[in-house]
Design a protein around this motif. Structure first.
Motif, PDB file in Angstrom:
ATOM      1  N   ALA A  35      56.980 -40.830  -6.141  1.00 22.67           N
ATOM      2  CA  ALA A  35      57.803 -39.656  -5.841  1.00 22.67           C
ATOM      3  C   ALA A  35      56.935 -38.422  -5.629  1.00 22.67           C
ATOM      4  N   TYR A  36      55.924 -38.271  -6.456  1.00 20.09           N
ATOM      5  CA  TYR A  36      55.041 -37.106  -6.320  1.00 20.09           C
ATOM      6  C   TYR A  36      54.248 -37.172  -5.023  1.00 20.09           C
ATOM      7  N   ALA A  37      53.789 -38.354  -4.650  1.00 23.82           N
ATOM      8  CA  ALA A  37      53.058 -38.506  -3.386  1.00 23.82           C
ATOM      9  C   ALA A  37      53.957 -38.190  -2.197  1.00 23.82           C
ATOM     10  N   LEU A  38      55.206 -38.654  -2.243  1.00 21.41           N
ATOM     11  CA  LEU A  38      56.150 -38.337  -1.169  1.00 21.41           C
ATOM     12  C   LEU A  38      56.414 -36.839  -1.092  1.00 21.41           C
ATOM     13  N   LEU A  39      56.519 -36.202  -2.251  1.00 16.70           N
ATOM     14  CA  LEU A  39      56.747 -34.754  -2.274  1.00 16.70           C
ATOM     15  C   LEU A  39      55.583 -34.013  -1.634  1.00 16.70           C
ATOM     16  N   LEU A  40      54.367 -34.395  -1.986  1.00 15.71           N
ATOM     17  CA  LEU A  40      53.191 -33.748  -1.403  1.00 15.71           C
ATOM     18  C   LEU A  40      53.123 -33.987   0.098  1.00 15.71           C
ATOM     19  N   LEU A  41      53.410 -35.210   0.525  1.00 14.10           N
ATOM     20  CA  LEU A  41      53.339 -35.528   1.949  1.00 14.10           C
ATOM     21  C   LEU A  41      54.397 -34.765   2.736  1.00 14.10           C
ATOM     22  N   LEU A  42      55.623 -34.725   2.205  1.00 14.67           N
ATOM     23  CA  LEU A  42      56.694 -34.008   2.887  1.00 14.67           C
ATOM     24  C   LEU A  42      56.392 -32.515   2.942  1.00 14.67           C
ATOM     25  N   ASP A  43      55.821 -31.985   1.863  1.00 13.49           N
ATOM     26  CA  ASP A  43      55.426 -30.577   1.848  1.00 13.49           C
ATOM     27  C   ASP A  43      54.349 -30.307   2.899  1.00 13.49           C
ATOM     28  N   ARG A  44      53.376 -31.209   2.998  1.00  9.73           N
ATOM     29  CA  ARG A  44      52.290 -31.021   3.960  1.00  9.73           C
ATOM     30  C   ARG A  44      52.801 -31.089   5.400  1.00  9.73           C
ATOM     31  N   LEU A  45      53.707 -32.012   5.660  1.00 11.70           N
ATOM     32  CA  LEU A  45      54.214 -32.179   7.023  1.00 11.70           C
ATOM     33  C   LEU A  45      55.036 -30.979   7.483  1.00 11.70           C
TER      34      LEU A  45
END
Length: 361
Positions: free
Chosen positions: A198-208
């Motif tokens: 979940a944290y990795a998805l959050l970081l990726l979505l934030d970056r995108l």
């Protein structure tokens, strides 16, 4: 913008949308699996229990649509017709529609968001910022905030916004708990990988969506200039340079009013509430011009972090000044400004009381 840059931007937006749909798909999968276990597993006895557990998890992790802020006064159209008329006029100039409510607070900031399944719009109006602005700067502020709706700010969209909120909820819900019992330890072990995912998805979505968020700020500044004039928009960015000073002054007022106890302390707090916003405006008006110049130089030397959702103020200011000056299409004369101030009067008193009594921490 080159075709390659535009293609990269569009690809990032598509990937972000795909990830957001994946996040919502997890919740849907939990609901479907839970229902199937309940409906089809009665012969085993245990499967309906697991189905109920999955449904409970889906309820906890479901996307939230947000709600109307309830930590301060909320004005509806009937409460402040002149303010809403001004907002409607600014919205028309920026190419969007107005808001359904205005939530007033003491922050040195302003924002727009939407709440509920019908995505009703709300303007969050921080008096710590609003009260230190002149009429044109206030129009520019409204233009900036409504510009986020007008330009289709990616993070304000229902799918992406709710996905980001869901991921934050997942990370919080799966956070490790103190290992007081064997069950706490077991939960921490089981939740470790889902929490990391979940944290990795959050970081990726934030970056995108980061570049889109930064670009949206520049576009919102152009809406501010269109509505309130380039001069008003530039003056608004200058006020943002001393936002920390305003917040510090609000805290100082609160601490000073609470230094005395008993009946005298109550009288001191009531006295501090009276004229609070006028004193804050006078404080900002006393800031010399060279302090703004110093703040701009400091910001330029500090540079820009690629992780910031807001571009640095000095770059936003430069973007405004490099374009052809805008005269401002929305007028806010003395009569209109006085009418809006009168409508905000009760909310100003309530928020001043909250600031003095609870802003010291």
């Amino acid at each position: 913008m080159t075709p390659w840059t535009r293609a990269r931007r569009d690809m990032a937006a598509l990937l972000a949308l795909g990830l957001a749909l994946l996040v919502h798909g997890v919740t849907v999968a939990l609901v479907v699996a839970g229902l199937l276990l309940i409906v089809l597993g009665w012969d085993t006895g245990i499967e309906p229990v697991w189905g109920a557990v999955l449904l409970a998890v889906a309820v906890v992790l479901r996307p939230r649509f947000g709600r109307l802020p309830d930590d301060g006064p909320v004005l509806l159209r009937a409460d402040a017709p002149e303010l809403f008329a001004l907002i409607d006029e600014v919205a028309a100039v920026t190419g969007t529609t107005g808001v359904h409510a205005v939530a007033v607070c003491g922050d040195v900031n302003a924002a727009v968001t939407a709440y509920g399944p019908r995505r009703r719009r709300v303007l969050i109006l921080g008096l710590g910022l609003w009260e230190v602005l002149g009429p044109r700067e206030r129009v520019a502020l409204l233009g900036h905030e409504l510009g986020h709706f007008a330009h289709g700010d990616l993070r304000h969209g229902l799918v992406l916004h709710s996905a980001l909120r869901s991921l934050l909820l997942w990370v919080d819900a799966l956070a490790p708990s103190p290992a007081h019992t064997i069950w706490d330890t077991l939960f921490n072990l089981v939740a470790y990988l889902p929490r990391c995912a979940a944290y990795a998805l959050l970081l990726l979505l934030d970056r995108l969506t980061l570049r889109a968020a930064q670009r949206a700020e520049y576009q919102a500044d152009l809406s501010a200039a269109r509505a309130g004039s380039t001069e008003g928009a530039v003056a608004l960015t200058d006020r943002l340079l001393v936002a920390r000073s305003v917040d510090a002054e609000l805290r100082r007022e609160s601490v000073a009013a609470q230094m005395t106890g008993g009946r005298a302390g109550r009288a001191a707090r009531e006295a501090a509430e009276q004229g609070l916003w006028e004193r804050i405006a006078a404080h900002v008006a006393s800031v010399p011009g060279h302090e703004y110049e110093r703040q701009l130089r400091v910001a330029a030397r500090r540079g820009h972090s690629v992780d910031d959702t807001h571009p640095p103020t000095h770059l936003r200011r430069r973007c405004l000044t490099l374009r052809a000056p805008q005269p401002g299409l929305v007028a806010c004369d003395d009569r209109r400004a006085a009418a809006v101030a009168a409508e905000l009067g009760p909310a100003r008193a309530v928020v001043a009381r909250e600031v003095i009594r609870h802003h010291a921490g």
